[in-house]
Every structure is written in C-alpha cells, then in structure tokens.
Design a protein around this motif. Structure first.
Motif, short mmCIF file in Angstrom:
data_model
loop_
_atom_site.label_atom_id
_atom_site.label_comp_id
_atom_site.label_asym_id
_atom_site.label_seq_id
_atom_site.Cartn_x
_atom_site.Cartn_y
_atom_site.Cartn_z
N ARG A 8 38.09 55.87 38.44
CA ARG A 8 36.93 55.01 38.27
C ARG A 8 36.39 54.56 39.63
O ARG A 8 37.14 54.50 40.61
N PHE A 9 35.12 54.22 39.65
CA PHE A 9 34.53 53.61 40.85
C PHE A 9 35.01 52.16 40.97
O PHE A 9 35.28 51.49 39.97
N HIS A 10 35.10 51.70 42.20
CA HIS A 10 35.46 50.30 42.42
C HIS A 10 34.33 49.40 41.95
O HIS A 10 33.16 49.68 42.17
N GLU A 11 34.69 48.34 41.24
CA GLU A 11 33.71 47.39 40.75
C GLU A 11 33.93 46.03 41.39
O GLU A 11 35.06 45.54 41.40
N GLU A 12 32.87 45.45 41.91
CA GLU A 12 32.95 44.11 42.46
C GLU A 12 32.81 43.10 41.33
O GLU A 12 31.78 43.04 40.67
N LYS A 13 33.87 42.35 41.08
CA LYS A 13 33.83 41.34 40.03
C LYS A 13 32.96 40.17 40.47
O LYS A 13 33.00 39.74 41.62
N ARG A 14 32.17 39.65 39.54
CA ARG A 14 31.32 38.51 39.84
C ARG A 14 32.14 37.22 39.90
O ARG A 14 33.02 36.99 39.08
N HIS A 15 31.88 36.43 40.93
CA HIS A 15 32.52 35.12 41.07
C HIS A 15 31.43 34.07 41.25
O HIS A 15 31.43 33.29 42.19
N ARG A 16 30.49 34.07 40.32
CA ARG A 16 29.34 33.17 40.42
C ARG A 16 29.45 32.07 39.39
O ARG A 16 29.57 32.33 38.20
N TRP A 17 29.46 30.83 39.85
CA TRP A 17 29.36 29.69 38.96
C TRP A 17 28.57 28.62 39.68
O TRP A 17 28.32 28.70 40.89
N LEU A 18 28.15 27.62 38.95
CA LEU A 18 27.24 26.61 39.50
C LEU A 18 27.99 25.54 40.28
O LEU A 18 29.07 25.08 39.87
#
Length: 392
Positions: free
Chosen positions: A195-205
C-alpha cells in the motif's frame, strides 16, 4: 463421409461438390478437412469423451496461408492426445469463452456481499469506486486472466491519490478473495501489493476555534443542521450516525444513546452515555419535533437529512476556520476529553474504536495532564527546599 489418405497436395485439390463434406484421414483417425460449398476448407477433429462417450467435433482452423496441413495435423495430435488423457477440448474451449469477466465479479460482489452485509453508505462508496476506477480498467477482462502485475499497474496509476488508491486495492483484494470461494479462480492477484503511505489527519479545533464554531452555529438560520453538529460535538459520534438516528434509539431518562448495529461502523450495538448537555439538547429538539421518527428529518418526515456539505461550508466560512471536515469533530471531541485527563482507553470506548492504535493519535495530548501531575511532586520538593533554606 469419404475417407482417404490426406496430405497437403490432396487438400489443395479438393473441390466443393453439391453439399458440404468432411474428408477423414484414414492414416490418422479423428482428423479431417471440411469443404464447404463456397470452397472454404477447414481442419477438424472428432472424438468421443472418455467420461461420457459423447461424440464431439472441434474446428482447428482454416486451411491457407495462416495454417498449413502440417500445422493442423500437429494441433490435432495434441488435442486427441488430451482426449486420451480424459480431456474434452470442446468443453474446455467453451468454458474459456464463457468464463466470467470482471464486470460479472463486480456485480456479484455488490449483489451477494456488499448490499446484504454492508451499510448503505459503504455500499455507495464501493459502487462509486467500481464505476469510476475499477470497471473502466478491467470491465471486459476475464477474472481468471487478471494477473498480479495488472493490479500493481492499476494501483501505481493512482499514486497521486494514495488514500483512494489503497481503498481501491482493498476492494479488489476483497472481491478476488470472494472469487476464490465462488470458484471463479484459485488465487488472489491483489495479495502482496504494498500500500501507499497515508498521512493520518491530526486536525482538531483549538479552544478559540471551537468558540468561533459555536458562535457560527448559534447565528446560522438552519438550526436543525446546527443541532446535528452540536450533538456530534457533544457525543463524538460519526455524522452518519447522528443524521440517521431515531428517537427510539435514545433513552433520555437514563441518558443513553443505543446505537443499532446497522448504523455503526463496527457493526455492533453500542450504548453511549449522554452528557447532561447532550440530553438537554435532545429534549429541546424533541419538544419541537414534527412527528418524525428521525431526530433530524429531511424535507420528508419519513427520511433523514442526507448530508450537510453546503451548510458546513457556510459555517466554516463564518467561523473563519479552514482545512476542517465534519468528521474532524470526532477528533475535537476526543482531544477535549484527553486534555482534561481522560485515559486513552476510555476515550477509545466512547468513540467506538476497536483498535487501540486508532486512539493513539491523541497520546501527545494525554501527556499534558500527566506532565502537570508530575510537576505536583516537583512543586512539593521545591517547597521543602525553600523551607530548609529559611531555617538555615
């Protein structure tokens, strides 16, 4: 049917008569040449299957520049040798011609597996990937002919969208896994592709962004949609779970949201405790409800709101927030719990995570209250040192 010793010169001299005829070679039983009324000559073999004794006839090819007498005889030798070993060239050729193609596998995957066993949204996602990505590449290719290299090339072609590429690869792998069970092939050509590497989202307010979002929700004219977002923020639920929720799923007296298994990602019934604020919000919504079984009915009372994309863009614009999805409200909910000292295990259970690693993205936030706790001892020791210094 006439019989004679066939050779190239004999075949060349054969002429059409008043009816189509097959001339059989007396020196090679089962091998012959068919002469049609228009003069076309084609080599054939005839045999009886060893299993049933049924007589079968197979055309090898047309006599001419592309197939000589010697070539036809060699092919006939191979075919009739297969018959002696129990083969049936006619049936085998028919099976190859009628072998299912990828379009058949895609349809069977939807009909037999996806639609009966997956959530409607997941089925819609699968159907979209099949229509946009997989079918345009593999539509008419026979299932048995798809190779590992074909899947690898397809996956590589989507490298600019790694997340989408990996989801398509996972879908193909699942379909081929099922194709083995369904007897369509014996192996999974998608197995082993990296699989391709996936950047996990770390976005919160941040606290400031959360305040601005709440103000934008309060001031928006569509308060039904605003309430859906408020409930999501208060519970950390997926937006699909919020929008499809029914009043029968809530026990406001006990303060519990009972999520049915067909609405949850993990396909299991979940009992989510409601905060006092969430219960109060639901009570206010219920008092103003218009008799629908859904908490957030759409234009028709019999169906829930489908999506909030337009509403969400408007709210983010008014709040001055960018790069933030509705799904990120789950991250905001979790980050607030973790930063207040809640353990990752508890937060994971509230969010419905079955894999503890999914909750680990908040580990660095969990370190903040731990650091504050560690400073308590340091402060005590510092106080002791100051008191000692004063006494000397």
């Amino acid at each position: 049917m006439p019989k004679q010793r066939l050779s190239k010169s004999v075949v060349d001299k054969l002429q059409p008569l008043t009816a189509e005829l097959i001339y059989w070679d007396i020196s090679f039983p089962g091998f012959g040449v068919r002469v049609k009324l228009n003069g076309t000559k084609s080599y054939v073999v005839q045999y009886r299957t060893r299993s049933t004794g049924r007589s079968r006839r197979k055309t090898i090819g047309q006599h001419g520049p592309l197939m000589s007498f010697a070539q036809a005889k060699d092919i006939a030798t191979g075919l009739l040798s297969d018959v002696l070993r129990g083969g049936d060239p006619v049936t085998e050729a028919q099976m190859v011609r009628e072998a299912p193609i990828m379009q058949d596998l895609c349809q069977q995957y939807l009909d037999v597996h996806a639609i009966p066993k997956k959530r409607p949204k997941s089925v819609a996602n699968d159907r979209s990937m099949l229509t946009r990505l997989i079918l345009p590449r593999f539509t008419s290719q026979k299932i048995r002919d798809v190779r590992h290299k074909d899947i690898q090339t397809f996956h590589n072609s989507l490298k600019v969208t790694p997340y989408q590429a990996n989801r398509a690869l996972a879908l193909l792998s699942k379909m081929f896994e099922l194709s083995i069970k369904w007897g369509m092939r014996s192996d999974n050509p998608a197995k082993g592709i990296e699989r391709f590497h996936e950047e996990k989202r770390h976005r919160w307010l941040s606290s400031d962004e959360l305040t601005r979002l709440c103000v934008a929700l309060d001031n928006h004219p569509n308060q039904k949609a605003a309430n859906a977002i408020r409930l999501q923020l208060l519970t950390g639920a997926r937006i699909g779970e919020v929008l499809t929720s029914k009043w029968e799923n809530f026990d406001l007296d006990r303060g519990v949201w009972i999520k049915p298994s067909h609405h949850t990602k993990q396909k299991r019934t979940e009992h989510l405790p409601l905060s006092k604020a969430a219960a109060a919000l639901l009570s206010r919504i219920k008092n103003g409800a218009a008799g629908s079984e859904f908490v957030f009915p759409g234009r028709s009372k019999n169906k829930p709101i489908v999506d909030l994309k337009k509403f969400w863009r408007s709210v983010l614009s008014k709040a001055g927030i960018s790069d933030y999805r509705i799904h990120d409200n789950r991250h905001t909910h979790a980050s607030q719990l973790v930063s207040s000292g809640m353990s990752l295990a508890i937060v994971g259970r509230l969010l419905g995570h079955t894999n503890p690693m999914t909750t680990q993205r908040y580990a660095h936030i969990a370190g903040d209250p731990l650091r504050e706790a560690a400073e308590v001892m340091a402060e005590k020791m510092s106080l002791g040192t100051r008191m000692r210094d004063r006494s000397t």
